[in-house]
Design an enzyme around this catalytic site. Structure first.
Site, PDB file in Angstrom:
ATOM      1  N   GLU A  15     -17.864  -2.929  24.823  1.00 21.20           N
ATOM      2  CA  GLU A  15     -16.979  -4.436  25.307  1.00 21.20           C
ATOM      3  C   GLU A  15     -15.251  -4.234  24.193  1.00 21.20           C
ATOM      4  OE1 GLU A  15     -21.265  -5.337  26.312  1.00 21.20           O
ATOM      5  OE2 GLU A  15     -19.630  -4.530  24.352  1.00 21.20           O
ATOM      6  N   HIS A  34     -28.731 -14.273  25.294  1.00 16.87           N
ATOM      7  CA  HIS A  34     -27.138 -13.868  26.989  1.00 16.87           C
ATOM      8  C   HIS A  34     -27.163 -15.365  27.430  1.00 16.87           C
ATOM      9  CE1 HIS A  34     -29.214 -10.167  26.707  1.00 16.87           C
ATOM     10  NE2 HIS A  34     -28.382  -9.351  28.201  1.00 16.87           N
ATOM     11  N   ASP A  44      -8.875   7.515   7.198  1.00 18.93           N
ATOM     12  CA  ASP A  44     -10.719   7.606   6.826  1.00 18.93           C
ATOM     13  C   ASP A  44     -11.000   6.000   7.644  1.00 18.93           C
ATOM     14  OD1 ASP A  44     -11.308  10.156   5.956  1.00 18.93           O
ATOM     15  OD2 ASP A  44      -9.531   8.771   4.508  1.00 18.93           O
ATOM     16  N   HIS A 100      -4.287   3.559  -3.316  1.00 17.67           N
ATOM     17  CA  HIS A 100      -4.235   2.802  -1.550  1.00 17.67           C
ATOM     18  C   HIS A 100      -3.188   1.907  -2.206  1.00 17.67           C
ATOM     19  CE1 HIS A 100      -6.164   1.434   1.076  1.00 17.67           C
ATOM     20  NE2 HIS A 100      -6.654   0.285   0.539  1.00 17.67           N
ATOM     21  N   HIS A 135       0.807  -1.007  -0.070  1.00 15.27           N
ATOM     22  CA  HIS A 135      -0.071  -0.126   0.006  1.00 15.27           C
ATOM     23  C   HIS A 135       1.000   1.655   0.117  1.00 15.27           C
ATOM     24  CE1 HIS A 135      -2.566  -3.780   1.841  1.00 15.27           C
ATOM     25  NE2 HIS A 135      -2.984  -3.105   0.753  1.00 15.27           N
TER      26      HIS A 135
END
Length: 656
Positions: A405, A467, A154, A258, A27
């Site tokens: 988390e 859960h 970005d 890129h 890159h």
């Protein structure tokens, strides 16, 4: 001849271009676009000594946009990090080189963290900045006074973890954290606008950051902005407007630059455009000399710091903490706790046992810093009277991570990478799905981070299948270099905590129950959990059946053993608190423990995957084959057939 600054920046551009071209992979766009910003930062602001990349009071430089790794490798080579030679750059992305496609912690000197999964570098930098503030409060600014700088793209700012990270950093007022946003308006698919219209400066400002926008190719603006950042009382964002692939005549500013080699024609045109007459991988002396001088710039500062450390009464404790070694007395209180637990066999949820263990070790190990993702009371991760780690003095040892988390997991990685801190943090085991990418990077990097995952099965009851983690143990066990502990009682919980704390090169997950479970261990002394699996109860006659179990299902296995033995069937029970540690045992131990019994049965309130290691393809498994349900825990165990009677029936069905 170009002036020194553009020559130095263009050296980065050309090394990146040459390395990607040589590898035909990589890159080049980001390193070429951020070369000017990096040059100002590394020559004027970053506190480091290229000859001592592990100096504890260095500034941390985090390349969150890790695909642009040639920016970092070029900087390390140019400033004089000996291990990163010009030959290293020639072998970019090749097997055995120390310049892999994305930066890897522990693989290349000067790389502070593994990056590449976008957004995680930024999130880990929050932990590094928090670690700096905490260690400064503990040892004083004479020994700890540095900054954390992040280059983010970005894509990093689009990732959801960036929101968790920046909101946490803003709340904690981490003023020594600066994000340099490579604001080039390009993603792989094209212009940012095709997928995002976020006002990033507004977003950071709303999260409590100081923000500034500059021309990322204007040396003066860059210098003034970096100086401004060092004076802020909040974390800072500098939006650096850049041109991706700057210098490439036809591809600069496009998504084509890129992530691929530009080709011989564009490389030749770039050399001409940048007035660069030198051959590939040649660094002219007029560029190399000022870069090497920059790499030595921090030498005097480091030596002055070393003198302060040598004169400090805290020297021994500081060096111990930074080394990762535990205090000599770390387990003094815990060993007494284990002895009493073996005698009393207390019945309680293993999350409660875990909380009791923390009460014994927290005061003995000052490096421990805990926290929870807004589940403190449920996770039992808070030790009473502990000060909260927060602005303005940061001396506390418990972090209110909020419902973040992933951000918590990444920040814990950053705390561990910073050094001097052993982080642990809690959430429900089911939500390791949210933090899994951070757990994976911790495993890849080989760092000591402890995840407390409570409510570990259908035994959590009425909250229902959303859960109730049924597949999570298997999924976590599939991850290399991660120790997944599921202890059965107070003794095993304490043993597993010891193992997690001693695991300096691997993270750990503690899978802990919500519901009460009986004590099963009446012995102490040897840490039997260190074997990963061990015979808990022998057969009273030649064994025909072996029952393997973990956690809250160990008492079920013992009850089944009792029934089978009463019927004359020799039965042994093996507790398996950690698959990974069992796999690390000698082959003869593994073979002897699994044994040659006619029937093997495993019982665990999760899916079967992975248990074939113990029971073979034809063994019986008592556990889950689908999701759970909402009901009290005892009703669920009966409904899904995770009972001693079911174990007995399964064993009998396989007896000849």
């Amino acid at each position: 001849m170009p002036a020194p600054f553009p020559l130095m920046a263009n050296t980065i551009r050309m090394l990146a271009l040459d390395a990607v071209e040589q590898a035909n992979s990589g890159h080049p766009g980001m390193p070429m676009g951020m070369a000017d910003v990096a040059t100002v930062l590394w020559t004027r602001f970053l506190k480091y000594d290229a000859a001592h990349t592990d100096w504890p009071d260095r500034d941390r430089f985090v390349l969150s946009a890790g695909h642009g790794s040639m920016l970092l490798y070029s900087l390390l080579h140019l400033t004089g990090v000996k291990a990163v030679t010009i030959d290293s750059l020639r072998h970019f992305r090749q097997l055995g080189s120390n310049t892999p496609g994305h930066p890897e912690y522990g693989h290349t000197p000067g790389v502070e963290t593994t990056t590449g999964p976008l957004g995680q570098g930024l999130a880990m930098a929050v932990g590094m900045a928090l670690g700096e503030r905490h260690m400064a409060a503990r040892f004083s600014a004479d020994l700890v006074d540095h900054r954390t700088w992040v280059v983010a793209g970005d894509g990093c700012l689009m990732e959801g973890v960036s929101h968790e990270a920046i909101s946490l950093a803003g709340r904690l007022k981490l003023s020594k954290l600066t994000v340099l946003w490579d604001n080039n308006d390009i993603t792989i698919d094209g212009h940012v606008g095709i997928s995002d219209a976020t006002d990033q400066l507004g977003r950071f400002k709303a999260a409590g950051w100081a923000v500034k926008a500059i021309d990322g190719h204007d040396e003066g603006q860059i210098r003034r902005a970096l100086a401004w950042a060092t004076k802020q009382e909040r974390p800072s964002l500098i939006a650096c407007r850049t041109v991706i692939g700057k210098g490439a005549p036809t591809m600069a500013g496009t998504h084509d630059v890129h992530g691929k080699a530009l080709g011989a024609a564009e490389v030749a045109a770039t050399r001409k455009a940048l007035n660069w007459p030198w051959e590939p991988f040649v660094v002219p002396d007029e560029a190399l000399k000022p870069w090497r001088a920059a790499g030595k710039r921090g030498g005097k500062t480091r030596k002055a710091w070393q003198a302060r450390l040598d004169a400090s009464p805290a020297k021994a404790e500081f060096e111990r903490a930074v080394s990762g070694a535990l205090p000599a007395h770390a387990y003094a209180a815990l060993d007494a706790f284990i002895e009493k637990a073996a005698a009393d066999k207390p019945a309680a949820a293993t999350r409660q046992h875990s909380g009791a263990v923390l009460e014994q070790i927290f005061g003995q190990i000052p490096d421990l810093v805990g926290g929870s993702a807004d589940l403190t009371g449920s996770n039992n991760t808070y030790v009473k009277n502990t000060q909260i780690l927060d602005a303005p003095d940061y001396a506390g040892r418990y972090v209110n991570y909020g419902v973040r988390e992933f951000g918590m997991g990444a920040a814990m990685n950053g705390l561990a990478l910073h050094g001097g801190v052993i982080p642990y943090g809690g959430t429900f085991l089911v939500f390791t799905d949210y933090s899994r990418p951070a757990i994976r990077l911790a495993a890849l990097m080989g760092i000591r981070v402890i995840h407390v995952g409570t409510h570990d099965s259908i035994g959590l009851g009425e909250d229902g299948p959303t859960h109730q983690p049924v597949e999570h143990l298997a999924a976590l066990r599939a991850m290399p270099n991660l120790n997944v502990f599921r202890p059965a009682d107070a003794v095993e919980t304490a043993e597993c905590w010891k193992l997690a704390l001693g695991s300096e090169k691997a993270p750990s997950v503690m899978a802990l129950s919500r519901q009460k479970t009986a004590g099963v261990r009446g012995d102490h002394g040897e840490n039997r959990s260190a074997r990963g699996a061990y015979q808990l109860a022998a057969a009273s006659r030649p064994a025909q059946v072996t029952i393997f179990a973990t956690g809250t299902e160990v008492p079920i296995a013992l009850a089944a053993q009792e029934q089978l033995e009463a019927e004359g069937v020799g039965t042994r029970v093996v507790s398996v608190p950690c698959f990974e540690l069992f796999e690390a045992q000698p082959a003869d131990y593994q073979a002897a423990l699994i044994g040659e019994t006619q029937v093997r049965v495993a019982v665990e309130a999760g899916v079967k995957q992975g248990w074939e290691r113990f029971i073979g393809e034809d063994g019986a498994f008592i556990g889950m084959t689908g999701f759970g349900a909402s009901a009290p825990d005892k009703a669920l165990y009966a409904h899904f057939g995770i009972t001693a009677e079911a174990v007995v029936a399964a064993a009998k069905s396989k007896l000849l």
